[in-house]
Design a protein around this motif. Structure first.
Motif, PDB file in Angstrom:
ATOM      1  N   THR A   1      10.815  63.018  33.916  1.00 26.36           N
ATOM      2  CA  THR A   1       9.634  63.398  33.133  1.00 26.36           C
ATOM      3  C   THR A   1       9.613  62.615  31.822  1.00 26.36           C
ATOM      4  OG1 THR A   1      10.686  65.180  31.893  1.00 26.36           O
ATOM      5  CG2 THR A   1       9.813  65.734  34.069  1.00 26.36           C
ATOM      6  N   ASP A   2       8.432  62.527  31.251  1.00 24.74           N
ATOM      7  CA  ASP A   2       8.356  61.775  29.995  1.00 24.74           C
ATOM      8  C   ASP A   2       9.127  62.474  28.877  1.00 24.74           C
ATOM      9  OD1 ASP A   2       6.585  63.838  29.731  1.00 24.74           O
ATOM     10  OD2 ASP A   2       5.046  62.667  28.724  1.00 24.74           O
ATOM     11  N   GLU A   3       9.291  63.773  28.995  1.00 27.37           N
ATOM     12  CA  GLU A   3      10.079  64.482  27.984  1.00 27.37           C
ATOM     13  C   GLU A   3      11.559  64.132  28.091  1.00 27.37           C
ATOM     14  OE1 GLU A   3       8.740  68.647  28.500  1.00 27.37           O
ATOM     15  OE2 GLU A   3       8.500  68.508  26.334  1.00 27.37           O
ATOM     16  N   GLU A   4      12.029  63.985  29.325  1.00 28.31           N
ATOM     17  CA  GLU A   4      13.426  63.588  29.513  1.00 28.31           C
ATOM     18  C   GLU A   4      13.639  62.168  28.972  1.00 28.31           C
ATOM     19  OE1 GLU A   4      14.416  66.205  33.523  1.00 28.31           O
ATOM     20  OE2 GLU A   4      13.535  64.223  33.707  1.00 28.31           O
ATOM     21  N   LEU A   5      12.662  61.321  29.235  1.00 30.35           N
ATOM     22  CA  LEU A   5      12.749  59.961  28.726  1.00 30.35           C
ATOM     23  C   LEU A   5      12.744  59.959  27.195  1.00 30.35           C
ATOM     24  CD1 LEU A   5      12.671  56.903  29.594  1.00 30.35           C
ATOM     25  CD2 LEU A   5      10.229  57.010  29.124  1.00 30.35           C
ATOM     26  N   GLU A   6      11.863  60.747  26.634  1.00 32.92           N
ATOM     27  CA  GLU A   6      11.776  60.825  25.180  1.00 32.92           C
ATOM     28  C   GLU A   6      13.080  61.356  24.584  1.00 32.92           C
ATOM     29  OE1 GLU A   6       9.751  59.639  23.186  1.00 32.92           O
ATOM     30  OE2 GLU A   6       9.729  60.805  21.326  1.00 32.92           O
ATOM     31  N   ALA A   7      13.692  62.327  25.252  1.00 31.93           N
ATOM     32  CA  ALA A   7      14.967  62.864  24.775  1.00 31.93           C
ATOM     33  C   ALA A   7      16.032  61.766  24.726  1.00 31.93           C
ATOM     34  CB  ALA A   7      15.431  64.014  25.676  1.00 31.93           C
ATOM     35  N   MET A   8      16.089  60.950  25.770  1.00 28.25           N
ATOM     36  CA  MET A   8      17.068  59.857  25.802  1.00 28.25           C
ATOM     37  C   MET A   8      16.741  58.806  24.741  1.00 28.25           C
ATOM     38  SD  MET A   8      18.256  58.982  29.654  1.00 28.25           S
ATOM     39  CE  MET A   8      16.655  58.716  30.377  1.00 28.25           C
ATOM     40  N   ARG A   9      15.447  58.559  24.571  1.00 28.84           N
ATOM     41  CA  ARG A   9      15.035  57.549  23.595  1.00 28.84           C
ATOM     42  C   ARG A   9      15.449  57.969  22.178  1.00 28.84           C
ATOM     43  NH1 ARG A   9      11.270  56.056  20.116  1.00 28.84           N
ATOM     44  NH2 ARG A   9      10.208  58.054  20.170  1.00 28.84           N
ATOM     45  N   LEU A  10      15.170  59.215  21.846  1.00 29.59           N
ATOM     46  CA  LEU A  10      15.497  59.694  20.502  1.00 29.59           C
ATOM     47  C   LEU A  10      16.998  59.680  20.268  1.00 29.59           C
ATOM     48  CD1 LEU A  10      13.006  62.680  20.225  1.00 29.59           C
ATOM     49  CD2 LEU A  10      12.846  60.471  19.081  1.00 29.59           C
ATOM     50  N   LYS A  11      17.740  60.070  21.285  1.00 27.28           N
ATOM     51  CA  LYS A  11      19.189  60.160  21.161  1.00 27.28           C
ATOM     52  C   LYS A  11      19.843  58.771  21.125  1.00 27.28           C
ATOM     53  CE  LYS A  11      23.302  62.166  21.845  1.00 27.28           C
ATOM     54  NZ  LYS A  11      23.993  62.729  20.706  1.00 27.28           N
ATOM     55  N   ASN A  12      19.423  57.888  22.025  1.00 24.90           N
ATOM     56  CA  ASN A  12      20.155  56.631  22.205  1.00 24.90           C
ATOM     57  C   ASN A  12      19.514  55.430  21.519  1.00 24.90           C
ATOM     58  OD1 ASN A  12      22.091  57.870  23.908  1.00 24.90           O
ATOM     59  ND2 ASN A  12      20.608  57.816  25.565  1.00 24.90           N
ATOM     60  N   ILE A  13      18.207  55.446  21.384  1.00 26.62           N
ATOM     61  CA  ILE A  13      17.553  54.303  20.747  1.00 26.62           C
ATOM     62  C   ILE A  13      17.347  54.560  19.254  1.00 26.62           C
ATOM     63  CG2 ILE A  13      15.550  52.727  20.794  1.00 26.62           C
ATOM     64  CD1 ILE A  13      17.107  52.638  23.393  1.00 26.62           C
ATOM     65  N   GLU A  14      16.858  55.745  18.950  1.00 26.27           N
ATOM     66  CA  GLU A  14      16.655  56.068  17.533  1.00 26.27           C
ATOM     67  C   GLU A  14      17.914  56.638  16.877  1.00 26.27           C
ATOM     68  OE1 GLU A  14      13.178  57.930  16.202  1.00 26.27           O
ATOM     69  OE2 GLU A  14      11.836  56.785  17.483  1.00 26.27           O
TER      70      GLU A  14
END
Ligand SMILES: [Zn+2]
Length: 152
Positions: free
Chosen positions: A34-47
């Motif tokens: 889901t896009d929320e799961e993707l966003e969670a990974m993005r915030l944690k690992n990219i940001e």
């Protein structure tokens, strides 16, 4: 004939699909992210946000954020290890609903638009005294934003 599914394609027309090389579509297993799961990974690992900041940014509780993240890791790992495709899709869920304390205006914002809850301003009067007034999926029910007290 392909039956057309009723979807809100106008908002988020983009579906991302990652397919391992050399596996025919017919044999391919697909993991849905889901896009929320993707966003969670993005915030944690990219940001590189910590759990508190990331959860706040997504407008979820920390336990919800943690749940999204571990489910995302699990799916991505499964895809990489077992050579499955990853499909990122919009969750069929309602918009986030907000209310302004000052003028009582209510409005909706889609999930995953990257807007921070804490930055949410009332589109009607511009007040930052806003709060989320739905409780979809988040057990704690305390999503009061607008006070910036924690930044001291
Ligand atoms: Zn207002």
């Amino acid at each position: 004939m392909i039956p057309r599914k009723h979807r809100h394609v106008c908002m988020h027309p983009e579906i991302k699909f990652f397919k391992p090389h050399g596996i025919p579509m017919g044999q391919l297993e697909v993991v849905d992210l889901t896009d929320e799961e993707l966003e969670a990974m993005r915030l944690k690992n990219i940001e590189d946000l910590d759990q508190i900041a990331a959860a706040e940014k997504m407008g979820t509780s920390q336990s919800t954020f943690q749940r999204l993240l571990s489910s995302a890791y699990k799916k991505v790992t499964e895809a990489l290890v077992n050579g499955k495709a990853v499909k990122i899709h919009e969750l069929d869920r309602p918009m986030r609903k907000f209310e302004c304390w000052k003028c009582k205006h209510t409005w909706e914002e889609p999930f995953g638009n990257g807007r921070r809850g804490i930055d949410m301003k009332c589109p009607e009067c511009g007040s930052e005294e806003t709060h989320r007034c739905d409780n979809h999926g988040h057990g704690d029910g305390r999503q009061i934003w607008g006070h910036k007290g924690h930044s001291n």
